[in-house]
Design an enzyme around this catalytic site. Structure first.
Site, mmCIF file in Angstrom:
data_model
loop_
_atom_site.group_PDB
_atom_site.id
_atom_site.type_symbol
_atom_site.label_atom_id
_atom_site.label_comp_id
_atom_site.label_asym_id
_atom_site.label_seq_id
_atom_site.Cartn_x
_atom_site.Cartn_y
_atom_site.Cartn_z
ATOM 1 N N ASP A 218 102.525 -1.093 120.007
ATOM 2 C CA ASP A 218 102.737 -2.206 120.929
ATOM 3 C C ASP A 218 104.114 -1.952 121.532
ATOM 4 O O ASP A 218 105.134 -2.216 120.897
ATOM 5 C CB ASP A 218 102.696 -3.546 120.202
ATOM 6 C CG ASP A 218 102.850 -4.731 121.152
ATOM 7 O OD1 ASP A 218 103.401 -4.538 122.259
ATOM 8 O OD2 ASP A 218 102.416 -5.844 120.806
ATOM 9 N N HIS A 219 104.136 -1.380 122.745
ATOM 10 C CA HIS A 219 105.407 -0.898 123.276
ATOM 11 C C HIS A 219 106.439 -2.007 123.438
ATOM 12 O O HIS A 219 107.647 -1.735 123.482
ATOM 13 C CB HIS A 219 105.200 -0.157 124.605
ATOM 14 C CG HIS A 219 104.817 -1.038 125.748
ATOM 15 N ND1 HIS A 219 103.509 -1.380 126.024
ATOM 16 C CD2 HIS A 219 105.563 -1.649 126.690
ATOM 17 C CE1 HIS A 219 103.483 -2.148 127.088
ATOM 18 N NE2 HIS A 219 104.706 -2.340 127.514
ATOM 19 N N HIS A 281 101.013 -8.614 122.790
ATOM 20 C CA HIS A 281 102.420 -8.804 123.137
ATOM 21 C C HIS A 281 102.921 -10.219 122.849
ATOM 22 O O HIS A 281 103.922 -10.409 122.154
ATOM 23 C CB HIS A 281 102.659 -8.496 124.615
ATOM 24 C CG HIS A 281 102.318 -7.107 125.026
ATOM 25 N ND1 HIS A 281 102.438 -6.019 124.194
ATOM 26 C CD2 HIS A 281 101.851 -6.606 126.204
ATOM 27 C CE1 HIS A 281 102.068 -4.927 124.832
ATOM 28 N NE2 HIS A 281 101.704 -5.254 126.048
#
Length: 527
Positions: A218-219, A281
């Site tokens: 999950d950047h 996110h």
């Protein structure tokens, strides 16, 4: 399976030619400012190496890590894709991607050292011959580059290919590390499209790799400002005492984009904003904002506290009044006429996919009972911004004359994740003059102004952590499944209740979203 504990960062092979001073390195080991966090002998295999993610993010991040002196001299990069390329062709592709997208200066000596360890394997995911060639390439790099049997396999491919790739890795002995070495799998989101598919995917992956060998990207969790949530809360005594239901009125978490879907119709239609952003996110940001202080910042302790939050999330009783979905319509935005979602190339004119989603959630525990968390995301909104706004209750008694101020605002702490990373504190202050007039003002902390170190790109941090075996910033399968348990009932409700509301491109979403907060006597922030 891996014989090296994945929660312990690898420390071998610190002999490296550094091109960046250690004290100016944003990825150094925080426990010792003189000692960078350097990966030991290792290599990275990227499946789907021809895609945009690989070209714009992964390959430049690998180069930037090498340029910062954080990769070992023998680090190796293997590309796997359906292309009739030789090793030299692949190296040229990486070279061009680095030239265009790397964040650090191009240095010929760094490039040459990195290029010597590049290999390319052509083939499909169901091609046994190709995977035999991949195994041969890995073994050759172990012998010639000293990678020590340590390889991470990055699945930069659509989720439907995950099972086939991991099955092939198992079949050809690539998932099993040699004695004293490690193998790791890196998986890009989405992690399924609902709870059932996520559980099925997790079962397939865990049949091949132990859970500690799997790194779900999950950047957003790689962004400095997201990690700063923990520092803001737990390194400062001024915030934590008021970070609770006794003082906080509500919390808004926003991720807004000012662009449409671009050329992603094939991926986006049928997925939508809620599955694409809220499930991962925004729920991760919510968990970090709401969680209790962990015993330490290791992966297990962070997982424990985030899971407590996700398990305590309570959906609103009336999903019709407290959730909203929308689709952007054509309009003038930024001086340009833009298409509506249903007019985009590749989109079914009857599509009900949401490009905007807003939900009201609560965390049913002692700290947060009764405090609403409003989460929203959307495309073609007013501007690109991601922020967490902790909005505090109004002062219980105001001695100020009602004529001295239009309306005393609510204090707020706003954590700006992007694009202007930092923190803003909003409070009331006296206006200069002889009368007691109060006005809301802000104090700003900006990363770019306060630190000389540049923030590393999220994928730099995450790739390095994979190579180090540091899982702190990677969601575990339990978090993924709990997040789907939250979103599935909302998606199920939407599927049986008409079409998404329309909103003009360049606006801040459908009117129904404003009405959702108005029912609670609140309004959305305008970032």
């Amino acid at each position: 399976m891996s014989t090296t504990p994945n929660h312990t960062p690898d420390t071998a092979s610190r002999t490296v030619t550094s091109t960046t001073a250690d004290w100016d390195n944003p990825l150094r080991d925080a426990r010792d400012r003189r000692l960078p966090r350097i990966a030991g002998p290792s290599g990275l295999v990227i499946f789907g190496v021809t895609g945009d993610l690989s070209r714009k993010k992964l390959m430049p991040a690998v180069y930037d890590l090498a340029n910062r002196g954080l990769l070992p001299p023998g680090f190796s990069l293997v590309g796997f894709a359906r292309r009739d390329w030789e090793d030299e062709d692949f190296a040229q592709i990486v070279h061009d991607a680095v030239r265009e997208h790397a964040r650090t200066p191009f240095r010929e000596e760094v490039w040459q050292q990195l290029a010597e360890g590049m290999r390319f394997v052509p083939g499909d995911f169901d091609d046994d011959t190709a995977f035999k060639q991949l195994k041969t390439a890995v073994e050759e790099l172990d012998a010639s580059r000293g990678t020590g049997g340590n390889f991470a396999f990055y699945l930069s491919v659509p989720p439907k290919f995950f099972p086939k790739v991991v099955e092939q890795l198992k079949k050809h002995g690539l998932a099993k590390a040699p004695e004293g070495s490690w193998r790791r799998a890196v998986i890009e989101k989405p992690f399924g499209h609902d709870l059932a598919s996520a559980q099925e995917l997790n079962a397939v992956v865990h049949d091949v790799f132990d859970p500690d060998q799997v790194f779900r990207i999950d950047h957003y969790l790689g962004k400095e400002t997201v990690q700063n949530i923990l520092a803001l809360r737990f390194a400062n005594t001024m915030f934590e005492p008021i970070w609770n239901r006794s003082f906080v009125d509500h919390i808004q978490i926003t991720m807004a984009e000012d662009i449409g879907i671009g050329g992603r119709a094939g991926y986006y239609d049928g997925i939508g904003a809620a599955r694409d952003v809220i499930q991962n996110h925004l729920l991760q940001l919510m968990a970090l904002t709401a969680m209790e202080e962990p015993a330490s910042f290791d992966a297990a302790s962070l997982l424990t506290e985030k899971l407590k939050v996700l398990k305590a999330v309570k959906l609103p009783e009336d999903l019709g009044k407290h959730t909203v979905r929308g689709q952007y319509a054509g309009a003038w935005q930024g001086g340009e006429k833009v298409l509506g979602y249903l007019e985009e190339d590749g989109i079914d004119p009857a599509s009900t996919t949401n490009t905007y989603a807003a939900v009201k959630l609560e965390v049913d525990n002692r700290r947060w009972a009764g405090v609403p968390f409003y989460l929203r995301t959307g495309k073609r909104l007013g501007r690109r911004v991601t922020e967490i706004a902790v909005v505090f209750q109004r002062a219980p008694h105001s001695p100020f004359d009602s004529t001295a101020t239009e309306e005393l605002g609510q204090n707020a702490i706003v954590i700006r994740v992007q694009p202007d990373e930092g923190v803003t504190v909003r409070f009331g202050s006296k206006v200069p003059g002889t009368s007691m007039e109060i006005r809301d003002v802000t104090m700003d902390f900006a990363y770019g102004e306060s630190f000389t170190e540049s923030s590393p790109e999220a994928y730099e941090r995450l790739i390095l952590d994979v190579l180090l075996g540091d899982a702190n910033l990677f969601p575990r399968h339990q978090e993924v499944e709990e997040s789907w348990k939250i979103l599935d009932p909302i998606e199920g409700y939407w599927a049986t209740h008409g079409r998404p509301a329309r909103y003009a491109s360049g606006s801040w979403g459908p009117e129904e979203a404003d009405e959702m907060l108005a029912r609670d006597g609140r309004s959305w922030r305008r970032p």
